[in-house]
Design a protein around this motif. Structure first.
Motif, PDB file in Angstrom:
ATOM      1  N   ASP A 189      59.876  54.308  62.737  1.00 28.37           N
ATOM      2  CA  ASP A 189      60.801  54.750  61.812  1.00 28.37           C
ATOM      3  C   ASP A 189      60.958  53.187  60.521  1.00 28.37           C
ATOM      4  N   ASP A 190      60.781  53.859  59.492  1.00 29.34           N
ATOM      5  CA  ASP A 190      61.323  52.355  58.633  1.00 29.34           C
ATOM      6  C   ASP A 190      61.046  51.192  58.729  1.00 29.34           C
ATOM      7  N   ALA A 191      59.463  51.779  59.143  1.00 34.52           N
ATOM      8  CA  ALA A 191      58.627  50.775  58.765  1.00 34.52           C
ATOM      9  C   ALA A 191      57.881  50.211  57.144  1.00 34.52           C
ATOM     10  N   SER A 192      58.035  49.050  56.697  1.00 35.05           N
ATOM     11  CA  SER A 192      58.107  48.398  55.497  1.00 35.05           C
ATOM     12  C   SER A 192      56.550  48.564  55.247  1.00 35.05           C
ATOM     13  N   ALA A 193      55.518  48.971  54.363  1.00 37.93           N
ATOM     14  CA  ALA A 193      54.150  49.515  53.334  1.00 37.93           C
ATOM     15  C   ALA A 193      53.788  48.970  52.929  1.00 37.93           C
ATOM     16  N   GLU A 194      52.337  48.007  52.562  1.00 35.58           N
ATOM     17  CA  GLU A 194      52.057  47.479  51.291  1.00 35.58           C
ATOM     18  C   GLU A 194      50.802  47.675  51.494  1.00 35.58           C
ATOM     19  N   PHE A 195      49.709  48.698  50.409  1.00 38.16           N
ATOM     20  CA  PHE A 195      48.202  48.702  50.074  1.00 38.16           C
ATOM     21  C   PHE A 195      48.432  48.176  48.814  1.00 38.16           C
ATOM     22  N   GLN A 196      46.545  47.992  48.655  1.00 33.30           N
ATOM     23  CA  GLN A 196      45.906  47.919  47.557  1.00 33.30           C
ATOM     24  C   GLN A 196      44.314  48.113  47.934  1.00 33.30           C
ATOM     25  N   ILE A 197      43.954  48.659  46.986  1.00 32.55           N
ATOM     26  CA  ILE A 197      43.125  49.256  46.518  1.00 32.55           C
ATOM     27  C   ILE A 197      41.909  48.697  45.756  1.00 32.55           C
ATOM     28  N   GLU A 198      40.485  48.595  45.554  1.00 35.29           N
ATOM     29  CA  GLU A 198      39.839  47.785  44.933  1.00 35.29           C
ATOM     30  C   GLU A 198      39.335  48.985  43.727  1.00 35.29           C
ATOM     31  N   THR A 199      39.878  49.283  42.655  1.00 36.16           N
ATOM     32  CA  THR A 199      39.278  49.799  41.646  1.00 36.16           C
ATOM     33  C   THR A 199      38.164  49.812  41.256  1.00 36.16           C
ATOM     34  N   ALA A 200      37.295  49.188  41.162  1.00 32.87           N
ATOM     35  CA  ALA A 200      35.640  49.008  40.844  1.00 32.87           C
ATOM     36  C   ALA A 200      34.596  48.995  41.927  1.00 32.87           C
ATOM     37  N   SER A 201      35.177  50.113  43.209  1.00 28.05           N
ATOM     38  CA  SER A 201      34.906  50.405  44.760  1.00 28.05           C
ATOM     39  C   SER A 201      34.606  52.586  44.443  1.00 28.05           C
ATOM     40  N   VAL A 202      35.305  52.109  43.686  1.00 28.09           N
ATOM     41  CA  VAL A 202      35.472  54.306  43.948  1.00 28.09           C
ATOM     42  C   VAL A 202      33.694  54.816  43.158  1.00 28.09           C
ATOM     43  N   ASN A 203      33.901  55.472  44.017  1.00 25.47           N
ATOM     44  CA  ASN A 203      32.728  56.164  44.551  1.00 25.47           C
ATOM     45  C   ASN A 203      33.020  57.559  44.406  1.00 25.47           C
ATOM     46  N   THR A 204      31.529  58.309  43.854  1.00 25.39           N
ATOM     47  CA  THR A 204      32.053  59.660  44.170  1.00 25.39           C
ATOM     48  C   THR A 204      30.645  60.282  44.012  1.00 25.39           C
ATOM     49  N   ASN A 205      30.142  59.693  44.711  1.00 29.18           N
ATOM     50  CA  ASN A 205      28.491  60.192  44.904  1.00 29.18           C
ATOM     51  C   ASN A 205      26.898  60.135  43.631  1.00 29.18           C
ATOM     52  N   VAL A 206      27.953  59.717  42.259  1.00 29.33           N
ATOM     53  CA  VAL A 206      26.933  59.791  40.557  1.00 29.33           C
ATOM     54  C   VAL A 206      27.306  58.151  40.239  1.00 29.33           C
ATOM     55  N   GLU A 207      26.791  58.230  39.966  1.00 28.97           N
ATOM     56  CA  GLU A 207      26.359  56.690  39.559  1.00 28.97           C
ATOM     57  C   GLU A 207      27.435  57.058  37.565  1.00 28.97           C
ATOM     58  N   GLU A 208      26.658  57.438  37.278  1.00 21.93           N
ATOM     59  CA  GLU A 208      26.960  58.158  36.015  1.00 21.93           C
ATOM     60  C   GLU A 208      28.845  57.943  35.955  1.00 21.93           C
ATOM     61  N   ARG A 209      28.783  59.397  36.918  1.00 15.37           N
ATOM     62  CA  ARG A 209      30.799  59.060  36.780  1.00 15.37           C
ATOM     63  C   ARG A 209      31.699  58.566  37.742  1.00 15.37           C
ATOM     64  N   ASN A 210      30.633  57.183  38.529  1.00 17.39           N
ATOM     65  CA  ASN A 210      31.227  55.817  38.714  1.00 17.39           C
ATOM     66  C   ASN A 210      31.995  55.513  37.625  1.00 17.39           C
ATOM     67  N   ASN A 211      30.585  54.876  36.643  1.00 21.79           N
ATOM     68  CA  ASN A 211      30.803  54.191  35.808  1.00 21.79           C
ATOM     69  C   ASN A 211      31.611  54.503  35.268  1.00 21.79           C
ATOM     70  N   HIS A 212      32.130  55.589  34.858  1.00 25.57           N
ATOM     71  CA  HIS A 212      32.739  56.650  34.025  1.00 25.57           C
ATOM     72  C   HIS A 212      34.275  56.037  34.748  1.00 25.57           C
ATOM     73  N   LEU A 213      34.494  56.242  35.524  1.00 21.78           N
ATOM     74  CA  LEU A 213      35.716  55.920  35.941  1.00 21.78           C
ATOM     75  C   LEU A 213      36.040  54.912  35.672  1.00 21.78           C
ATOM     76  N   LYS A 214      34.937  53.745  36.497  1.00 27.09           N
ATOM     77  CA  LYS A 214      36.283  52.357  36.142  1.00 27.09           C
ATOM     78  C   LYS A 214      35.958  51.757  35.096  1.00 27.09           C
ATOM     79  N   SER A 215      35.536  52.554  33.294  1.00 28.67           N
ATOM     80  CA  SER A 215      35.490  52.541  32.496  1.00 28.67           C
ATOM     81  C   SER A 215      37.217  52.716  32.279  1.00 28.67           C
ATOM     82  N   SER A 216      36.936  52.354  30.388  1.00 29.76           N
ATOM     83  CA  SER A 216      38.884  51.921  29.963  1.00 29.76           C
ATOM     84  C   SER A 216      39.023  53.295  30.168  1.00 29.76           C
ATOM     85  N   ASP A 217      38.905  54.411  29.998  1.00 23.35           N
ATOM     86  CA  ASP A 217      38.891  56.112  30.121  1.00 23.35           C
ATOM     87  C   ASP A 217      39.738  56.372  31.502  1.00 23.35           C
TER      88      ASP A 217
END
Length: 175
Positions: free
Chosen positions: A45-73
């Motif tokens: 109760d009332d715990a503080s939380a911090e979290f960080q995700i590496e955006t380049a680690s996104v994985n949808t099991n489709v390399e082309e889609r992964n690369n699109h998600l990593k892009s400026s789009d």
């Protein structure tokens, strides 16, 4: 007395779902992330939380889609290597919790609230105290600068604005 709990990445996952063409769902996950909780006397109760995700680690099991998600789009991983959750506060809500904090994606920060189902805590076979949480919520991706979309020939959109978040998190008490 303050206690610190570190996320165990081997027993945790960060996933998302988004509607594609408004008729089906695409799922993905992030493979690299870290974070911690700080509690008073082991009570969440009332715990503080911090979290960080590496955006380049996104994985949808489709390399082309992964690369699109990593892009400026989308995440623009080259310029925004991390998604962060900061100033998080876990507060009791009935038998479970709410987690409120500042989510930053692509340089844009919004205060969000996520639902948290506390699975309990236990001492494992190695003498480590662990706790488990299922965290869920929904964000509007456009509020974070993820505005790319396309229109189909029939006038529909390719990607929904709403993104569902699902995190299964196990934390380990640090001595």
């Amino acid at each position: 007395m303050k206690t610190k709990w570190i996320i165990d990445p081997i027993h945790s996952e960060v996933q998302f779902n988004v509607k594609y063409l408004v008729i089906s769902t695409v799922s993905g996950q992030f493979n690299r992330f870290s974070g911690h909780l700080e509690t008073e006397n082991g009570d969440f109760d009332d715990a503080s939380a911090e979290f960080q995700i590496e955006t380049a680690s996104v994985n949808t099991n489709v390399e082309e889609r992964n690369n699109h998600l990593k892009s400026s789009d989308f995440f623009d991983a080259a310029n925004y290597p991390h998604i962060t959750f900061a100033d998080g506060k876990l507060t009791r809500s009935g038998d479970d919790y709410k987690l409120k904090g500042d989510l930053t994606i692509k340089g844009k920060t919004k205060n969000i609230t996520l639902d948290v189902d506390f699975g309990g805590s236990i001492l494992d076979g190695y003498g480590q105290k662990k706790a488990g949480f299922e965290i869920s919520g929904k964000i509007n991706r456009k509020e974070f600068g993820l505005t790319w979309n396309a229109v189909t020939k029939t006038g529909g959109v390719v990607v929904s604005d709403d993104v569902k978040l699902m995190l299964n998190v196990q934390v380990i008490l640090q001595n």
